[in-house]
Design a protein around this motif. Structure first.
Motif, short mmCIF file in Angstrom:
data_model
loop_
_atom_site.label_atom_id
_atom_site.label_comp_id
_atom_site.label_asym_id
_atom_site.label_seq_id
_atom_site.Cartn_x
_atom_site.Cartn_y
_atom_site.Cartn_z
N ALA A 207 45.69 1.46 -26.37
CA ALA A 207 45.60 0.05 -25.99
C ALA A 207 46.95 -0.65 -26.17
N SER A 208 47.54 -0.54 -27.37
CA SER A 208 48.83 -1.19 -27.61
C SER A 208 49.94 -0.56 -26.79
N THR A 209 49.84 0.75 -26.57
CA THR A 209 50.83 1.42 -25.71
C THR A 209 50.81 0.84 -24.30
N MET A 210 49.61 0.73 -23.73
CA MET A 210 49.52 0.30 -22.34
C MET A 210 49.86 -1.18 -22.16
N THR A 211 49.49 -2.01 -23.12
CA THR A 211 49.89 -3.42 -23.00
C THR A 211 51.40 -3.57 -23.20
N ALA A 212 52.00 -2.73 -24.06
CA ALA A 212 53.46 -2.76 -24.22
C ALA A 212 54.14 -2.29 -22.93
N ILE A 213 53.59 -1.28 -22.29
CA ILE A 213 54.14 -0.80 -21.02
C ILE A 213 54.09 -1.90 -19.96
N THR A 214 52.97 -2.60 -19.91
CA THR A 214 52.83 -3.68 -18.93
C THR A 214 53.78 -4.83 -19.24
N ASP A 215 53.96 -5.11 -20.51
CA ASP A 215 54.93 -6.13 -20.96
C ASP A 215 56.34 -5.72 -20.55
N ALA A 216 56.70 -4.46 -20.83
CA ALA A 216 58.05 -3.97 -20.49
C ALA A 216 58.27 -3.89 -18.99
N MET A 217 57.21 -3.77 -18.22
CA MET A 217 57.30 -3.76 -16.76
C MET A 217 57.56 -5.15 -16.21
N GLY A 218 57.36 -6.17 -17.04
CA GLY A 218 57.58 -7.54 -16.59
C GLY A 218 56.33 -8.22 -16.08
N LEU A 219 55.14 -7.65 -16.37
CA LEU A 219 53.89 -8.20 -15.83
C LEU A 219 53.16 -9.13 -16.79
N THR A 220 53.66 -9.29 -18.02
CA THR A 220 53.08 -10.24 -18.96
C THR A 220 54.12 -11.30 -19.31
N LEU A 221 53.66 -12.37 -19.94
CA LEU A 221 54.63 -13.27 -20.55
C LEU A 221 55.41 -12.50 -21.60
N PRO A 222 56.68 -12.79 -21.82
CA PRO A 222 57.52 -11.98 -22.71
C PRO A 222 56.92 -11.86 -24.11
N GLY A 223 56.71 -10.62 -24.55
CA GLY A 223 56.19 -10.37 -25.89
C GLY A 223 54.71 -10.60 -26.06
N ALA A 224 53.99 -10.91 -24.99
CA ALA A 224 52.56 -11.23 -25.10
C ALA A 224 51.76 -10.08 -25.69
N SER A 225 52.20 -8.85 -25.46
CA SER A 225 51.42 -7.69 -25.89
C SER A 225 51.33 -7.56 -27.41
N ALA A 267 59.68 0.58 -18.63
CA ALA A 267 58.40 0.75 -19.31
C ALA A 267 58.33 2.10 -20.02
N ALA A 268 58.84 3.14 -19.38
CA ALA A 268 58.80 4.47 -19.98
C ALA A 268 59.70 4.54 -21.21
N ILE A 269 60.88 3.94 -21.15
CA ILE A 269 61.79 3.93 -22.29
C ILE A 269 61.15 3.21 -23.47
N ILE A 270 60.55 2.07 -23.21
CA ILE A 270 59.93 1.30 -24.29
C ILE A 270 58.72 2.04 -24.84
N ALA A 271 57.97 2.71 -23.97
CA ALA A 271 56.85 3.52 -24.45
C ALA A 271 57.34 4.57 -25.44
N MET A 272 58.40 5.26 -25.09
CA MET A 272 58.95 6.29 -25.99
C MET A 272 59.43 5.68 -27.29
N SER A 277 51.13 6.43 -27.14
CA SER A 277 50.02 7.36 -26.95
C SER A 277 50.35 8.38 -25.87
N THR A 278 49.83 9.60 -26.03
CA THR A 278 49.98 10.60 -24.97
C THR A 278 49.31 10.15 -23.67
N ASN A 279 48.32 9.27 -23.78
CA ASN A 279 47.65 8.77 -22.57
C ASN A 279 48.59 7.97 -21.68
N LEU A 284 50.81 5.72 -16.78
CA LEU A 284 52.08 5.22 -16.24
C LEU A 284 52.40 5.88 -14.91
N ILE A 285 52.14 7.18 -14.80
CA ILE A 285 52.37 7.87 -13.53
C ILE A 285 51.46 7.29 -12.45
#
Length: 580
Positions: A207-225, A267-272, A277-279, A284-285
């Motif tokens: 959950a936190s991984t995917m919201t962080a990915i979406t945040d890093a993609m620019g789809l949330t308000l900055p830092g919302a995740s 998003a991938a860099i921030i995920a790493m 999560s391995t998910n 992301l793909i």
């Protein structure tokens, strides 16, 4: 639409439903008035869909009824007209056999609800594991302005003076329970203390991984995740989502302008860097492919080799949880640490670039968010393996397993189903050593069905009682993002459709060489060919309904497990309905 050009009311998508002086539009306006609205409520205003994945069986989203009201307040303040639409919840905790079976259903529902209704823009309310990719995948294809509102992590767990992390500590204490080291009263106390507020898992799980990915993609308000679900700041962020989406509609800030190749790489860099999560690999793909971005397992592995893990958050980190991460500065602060590696020119939902959004971000605790000079782990969270067991790839989380297994060779102990595996590992007389390699197969996208989170195979009880807590495990399943250990996952192609994992036998020697990124069975090619010739395909999992459709069209893990007919390259989208 040209930059800095604003739409007029007649340009709104909803104007096609409500504006014309014809019979169909008369009906649309009449039904809105039936709901108690006057024409000035909805005409010449952006109609904002609030896609809410609230459910009474989704504890992660228990606060979404109230947050939807906060979003509506923001939309009204900005001059828009909010409408709430219930969406498939896809909860992680109760859905059998796995919520992953229904991620694509949510994506389809999201796309079709947006396309078929008079919506000018959407706020996507999600957070529990599959809701984030499902909502985003559908909205990417639909193409209207969108902003993602993450549910936020729950507060830290507590029991008997100990801080508990959801998921991660459940696995840890369950092993102790199986070893006879935890009483009934202690087990009950842990059960009540490990998840004590609304919100998603407060470890760096899926959950936190995917919201962080979406945040890093620019789809949330900055830092919302990063904002905890129970924090008053979460309410304020929700209202700001409502205000912001209205302006995004007027400026036609659509997701194709945001989710670019640079944004996916960010998003991938921030995920790493967060110890994801391995998910994240599968989702992301899938999200990238929906956006028309060519992003592969090899791209992820390349980034994993060069991106340090700097978020000291469980399970990859040792000490902290998401609440601590928020107080340490949250995702904006972590991204600021990684700024030199990011494409800061990428546009975001704020209308500003990623670089502009990161201005002023500060790390307040450099043990929680480490500097690049003192990472938790020198490489990123994930690594890609290939070999004769996984020609299309498999995934492992090196930072979350015992380093002694990074190079390992041992005999396979193979299970064809989860019930078979569960029965065996609870047998205290099972003939197994710490060098064995546990293998669970027929648990992939088609075989699971739906690729359940069975990949963190339990340590056999016989070994638990000897004090062992990790061993090499291989599966074509996934595992929870809160899990840990020497688990090789997402083996592709999966065993159920005849991948090489189907040909492995108990007693075969398996070798993993993580530095070389290899996973092989040490069986000669002639014997493998004989086994392939003799293999009898399993019976279909489904004969009708959603499961049948899923099995016919789901892609393998290395392609993101989307449906083949939903991917960008399959054909053009239907577009906006033009029959009124």
């Amino acid at each position: 639409m040209a930059a800095n050009t604003r739409k007029s009311p007649k340009d709104l998508r909803s104007a096609r439903w409500f504006g014309p002086d014809d019979l169909r539009s008369f009906g649309h306006r009449s039904r809105m008035m039936q709901l108690g609205y006057a024409e000035e409520d909805f005409r010449d205003r952006p109609v904002i869909g609030i896609l809410n994945t609230w459910s009474e069986l989704n504890s992660c989203h228990g606060h979404f009824r109230e947050r939807a009201q906060d979003v509506k307040r923001g939309v009204l303040q900005a001059g828009g007209f909010p409408v709430e639409l219930p969406s498939l919840s896809v909860d992680e905790s109760f859905t059998k056999p796995t919520s992953m079976l229904y991620r694509n259903m949510l994506a389809m529902e999201t796309e079709e609800m947006i396309r078929s209704h008079p919506l000018d823009g959407v706020v996507l309310m999600g957070g529990c594991d599959k809701t984030t990719p499902g909502l985003v995948m559908g909205a990417l294809t639909a193409g209207v302005p969108m902003i993602y509102l993450p549910a936020g992590p729950m507060l830290r767990g507590h029991y008997a003076g100990r801080i508990l992390g959801s998921g991660s500590d459940a696995w840890k204490y369950w092993d102790e329970r199986r070893a006879g080291n935890i009483s009934d009263d202690e087990w009950l106390g842990i059960q009540g203390g490990i998840a004590r507020s609304v919100g998603t898992c407060m470890t760096m799980g899926t959950a936190s991984t995917m919201t962080a990915i979406t945040d890093a993609m620019g789809l949330t308000l900055p830092g919302a995740s990063s904002i905890p679900a129970a924090d008053a700041g979460h309410q304020r962020m929700s209202a700001e989502c409502g205000r912001r989406i209205v302006d995004m509609v007027w400026t036609d800030l659509t997701p194709d302008r945001i989710v670019t190749a640079g944004a996916v790489r960010n998003a991938a860099i921030i995920a790493m860097a967060t110890g994801c999560s391995t998910n994240a690999v599968v989702h992301l793909i899938a999200m990238a492919r929906r956006a028309g971005v060519d992003f592969t397992l090899d791209d992820l592995d390349e980034l994993g080799r060069t991106t340090p893990l700097i978020a000291n958050v469980r399970p990859s980190g040792k000490d902290y949880l998401m609440e601590d991460f928020f107080y340490a500065g949250g995702l904006r602060a972590l991204m600021k640490q990684m700024e030199a590696r990011l494409d800061t020119s990428c546009l975001t939902v704020t209308g500003k670039t990623m670089g502009e959004n990161l201005e002023g971000a500060v790390v307040y605790n450099d043990d929680v968010i480490r500097p690049l000079s003192n990472p938790v782990y020198h490489e990123g969270s994930l690594a890609l393996l290939r070999g004769n067991l996984c020609p299309d790839g498999a995934v492992i989380k090196p930072a979350a397993c015992d380093p002694k297994f990074h190079v390992h060779e041992g005999p396979a102990l193979v299970f064809d189903s989860y019930p078979e595996m569960k029965k065996a590992i609870d047998d205290e007389n099972l003939e197994v050593t710490p060098d064995h390699v546990l293998v669970l197969r027929n648990a992939g996208p088609q075989g699971g069905p739906g690729m359940p989170e069975w990949g963190m195979l339990p340590i056999p009880k016989a070994l638990i009682k000897q004090g062992h807590r990790d061993m090499l495990r291989i599966s074509d399943a996934r595992m929870s993002g809160t899990s840990y250990g020497a688990c090789v996952l997402h083996v592709a192609p999966e065993a159920y459709i005849g991948g090489p994992l189907a040909l492995l036998r108990t007693g075969d020697i398996v070798r993993m060489d993580l530095p070389a990124r290899r996973l092989d069975m040490l069986v000669d090619e002639a014997e493998i060919a004989r086994r392939r010739e003799a293999r009898v395909p399993p019976e279909p999992r489904f004969a009708r309904g959603w499961g049948w459709m899923f099995s016919q069209h789901v892609t393998q893990a290395d392609k993101g497990c989307d449906f083949d007919y939903l991917e960008r390259g399959f054909g053009p989208a239907a577009g906006e309905p033009d029959i009124f």
